[in-house]
Scaffold this active site. Structure first.
Site, short mmCIF file in Angstrom:
data_model
loop_
_atom_site.label_atom_id
_atom_site.label_comp_id
_atom_site.label_asym_id
_atom_site.label_seq_id
_atom_site.Cartn_x
_atom_site.Cartn_y
_atom_site.Cartn_z
N ASP A 25 24.65 65.76 -7.74
CA ASP A 25 24.42 67.17 -8.06
C ASP A 25 25.54 68.07 -7.54
O ASP A 25 25.31 69.24 -7.24
CB ASP A 25 23.07 67.68 -7.48
CG ASP A 25 21.91 66.77 -7.86
OD1 ASP A 25 21.83 66.41 -9.04
OD2 ASP A 25 21.12 66.43 -6.97
N LYS A 28 29.50 67.86 -11.00
CA LYS A 28 30.44 67.01 -11.75
C LYS A 28 30.49 67.41 -13.21
O LYS A 28 31.55 67.39 -13.84
CB LYS A 28 30.02 65.53 -11.66
CG LYS A 28 30.09 64.95 -10.27
CD LYS A 28 29.53 63.56 -10.22
CE LYS A 28 28.06 63.48 -10.51
NZ LYS A 28 27.17 64.14 -9.58
N LYS A 30 30.29 70.27 -14.65
CA LYS A 30 31.20 71.38 -14.90
C LYS A 30 32.66 70.91 -14.81
O LYS A 30 33.48 71.26 -15.65
CB LYS A 30 30.95 72.52 -13.90
CG LYS A 30 32.08 73.51 -13.97
CD LYS A 30 31.85 74.83 -13.35
CE LYS A 30 33.17 75.58 -13.40
NZ LYS A 30 33.12 76.87 -12.79
N ASN A 50 18.45 59.22 -15.35
CA ASN A 50 18.02 59.85 -14.09
C ASN A 50 19.01 60.90 -13.62
O ASN A 50 18.72 61.69 -12.75
CB ASN A 50 17.81 58.80 -12.98
CG ASN A 50 19.03 57.91 -12.78
OD1 ASN A 50 19.94 57.91 -13.59
ND2 ASN A 50 19.05 57.15 -11.71
N GLY A 52 21.42 64.19 -14.33
CA GLY A 52 21.49 65.31 -15.27
C GLY A 52 22.67 66.19 -14.93
O GLY A 52 22.84 66.59 -13.79
N HIS A 53 23.52 66.44 -15.91
CA HIS A 53 24.63 67.37 -15.69
C HIS A 53 24.29 68.67 -16.40
O HIS A 53 23.89 68.66 -17.54
CB HIS A 53 25.92 66.84 -16.32
CG HIS A 53 26.45 65.62 -15.64
ND1 HIS A 53 26.47 65.46 -14.30
CD2 HIS A 53 27.00 64.51 -16.16
CE1 HIS A 53 27.02 64.29 -14.00
NE2 HIS A 53 27.34 63.70 -15.11
N THR A 138 13.25 58.64 -9.84
CA THR A 138 12.75 59.57 -10.86
C THR A 138 11.71 58.90 -11.77
O THR A 138 11.17 59.53 -12.66
CB THR A 138 13.91 60.09 -11.73
OG1 THR A 138 14.63 58.97 -12.24
CG2 THR A 138 14.83 60.99 -10.95
N GLN A 233 25.54 60.70 -10.21
CA GLN A 233 25.09 60.66 -8.80
C GLN A 233 26.28 60.81 -7.84
O GLN A 233 27.28 61.39 -8.22
CB GLN A 233 24.30 59.37 -8.51
CG GLN A 233 22.93 59.36 -9.16
CD GLN A 233 22.84 58.45 -10.36
OE1 GLN A 233 23.68 57.62 -10.59
NE2 GLN A 233 21.78 58.60 -11.12
N ARG A 314 15.87 70.68 -4.16
CA ARG A 314 16.79 69.82 -3.42
C ARG A 314 16.76 70.17 -1.94
O ARG A 314 16.60 71.35 -1.59
CB ARG A 314 18.21 69.99 -3.96
CG ARG A 314 18.34 69.52 -5.39
CD ARG A 314 19.74 69.77 -5.95
NE ARG A 314 19.80 69.34 -7.34
CZ ARG A 314 20.51 69.94 -8.28
NH1 ARG A 314 21.25 70.98 -7.98
NH2 ARG A 314 20.50 69.49 -9.51
#
Ligand code: GDP
Length: 433
Positions: A25, A28, A30, A50, A52-53, A138, A233, A314
């Protein structure tokens, strides 16, 4: 910090890897989106649905789970490599969603025929296992799919594409999965008809996209085209180098990029590690520089730190230089991208974890024993905040002196040069160093 840094792609750097250098998180998506503008081919090489960008383009936000972030640039060919575990149902849902948003993928998205597929029975196994083990997964079937891959009983894209012979394979796989569910005390069972229907429906859609994508990437590099390998990740979730057992099931570090993209390690010219200007982690396991309640809540609020895939809050804390130094080493990072600097804009002062103490002794490395890592006391250095907006900065000189000093200190502690600084969610909110 040197003002004459180089861009990640140049005449000598055709193949660049982007990895998360903390617990994922890091932003990456962007960075990949920004770099993909210069790339001809963008490859996802590990993980699955699992990860997500989140990428913001203009006033639109895209959350990509399995499709490389490069898809948002019309020119880039996008590849889901052999190291990914592909959930075909959510993959096509994502593809259809992009289609409704006007993103045309025809002829520029390919899937490795060697990639393993995540099927509904993997999700049942994942959920049953999480009840027992509580890793904080997840529940999307990623772990059991990698287990099946290593156990040599997986189902690959090529199998789904074959059509009729999938029945025999799935009958065998489901019998085993259902026996396992019974042994794990779960009352749920996988349904063969559901799997056969899915295999037929999605196998037909996969067929035109499936190919030897390692060959595709290799050929692109031979033709001096630019290839970006996009990790998911972060290093501390790597199955070998992370905080085992609180890790993901794949090699998230740069070594995994060659394997998962299907090319040789000697093809890789540079590795960019993405780090937040602070630290976050989702799920269980140690987080040495976790902030105390009030400051953690403030960081979470300022940074919008809720999972892109699950919405889970988070855990938040301060920049941990020991972790990033370790990440520089295990990834062979040639540069860093520091994201979310703007999140710290309002803070009066900012602690940075420079090393650890274990039972009174100084420790400058990440211990392999997770219980030890859980017990370390971070040693902090506190730097002054800048209390001014950085969102409009487009070059280093636009940043307040305290923000530059903060970045200089992170770079010194981490031992790798900062190449990019991100100061907001938008594409243009980036400083190239
Ligand atoms: P990834 O999986 O590493 O791509 O990270 P995520 O997408 O889960 O989280 C990154 C989040 O931070 C996204 O919502 C991005 O839009 C956002 N983001 C990325 N860079 C910046 C930045 O420099 N500043 C701020 N405020 N947000 C950012």
């Amino acid at each position: 910090m040197s003002a004459n840094g180089v861009c990640m792609f140049d005449r000598k750097h055709n193949c660049v890897v982007v990895v998360g250098a903390q617990w994922g998180d890091e932003g990456k998506g962007k960075l990949v989106d920004v770099l993909a503008e210069q790339a001809d081919v963008v490859v996802r090489y590990q993980g699955g649905a699992n990860a997500g960008h989140t990428v913001v383009v203009g006033d639109r936000q895209f959350v990509l789970h399995q499709i490389p972030s490069g898809i948002l640039h019309g020119g880039a060919t996008c590849v889901v490599g052999n190291g990914v575990v592909l959930d075909p149902e959510t993959f096509f849902a994502e593809l259809d969603e992009l289609g409704t948003q006007g993103i045309d993928i025809s002829g520029r998205l390919f899937v490795s025929d060697r990639a393993h597929v995540v099927l509904p029975y993997h999700k049942l196994l994942d959920q049953a296992s999480e009840q027992q083990q509580q890793i904080g997964t997840t529940g999307r079937g990623i772990g059991p799919t990698y287990e099946d891959k290593i156990g040599r009983r997986g189902v690959r894209v090529a199998d789904l594409c074959r059509g009729s012979s999938a029945r025999e394979l799935l009958t065998d796989r489901l019998a085993r999965a259902n026996a396992m569910l019974g042994m794990m005390g779960s009352a749920r069972r996988a349904d063969l008809d559901e799997h056969l229907e899915l295999a037929e429906r999605l196998g037909a859609r996969l067929r035109p996209l499936a190919r030897d994508t390692g060959l595709l990437v290799h050929t692109a590099l031979r033709e001096s085209r630019r290839v970006l390998l996009e990790g998911a990740q972060g290093a501390l979730l790597d199955v070998d180098h992370g905080t085992y057992p609180f890790v993901t099931s794949s090699s998230t570090t740069a070594g995994g990029a060659a394997i998962g993209a299907g090319i040789g390690p000697t093809e890789i010219d540079g590795v960019l590690g993405v780090v937040k200007a602070y630290t976050t982690r989702v799920g269980n396991g140690p987080l040495p520089t976790e902030a105390d309640g009030v400051m953690e809540g403030r960081l979470r609020e300022l940074g919008g730190e809720f999972g892109a895939t699950t919405g889970r809050p988070r855990r938040c804390g301060w920049f941990d230089a020991t972790v990033v130094r370790y990440s520089v080493r295990v990834n062979g990072l040639t540069g860093l991208a520091v994201t979310k600097l703007d999140v710290l804009d309002t803070l009066e002062s900012i602690p940075v974890g420079i090393s650890y103490r274990i039972d009174g002794d100084v420790c400058e490395e990440v211990p392999s024993d997770v219980e030890l890592l859980d017990r370390v006391q971070p040693v902090y250095e506190t730097l002054p905040g800048w209390q001014a907006s950085t969102a409009g900065a487009r070059k280093l000189a636009d940043l307040p002196p305290q923000a530059r000093a903060y970045l200089d200190r992170l770079q010194d502690l981490a031992g790798a040069p900062i190449r990019y600084v991100s100061v907001g969610t938008r594409r243009d909110q980036i400083i190239e160093v």
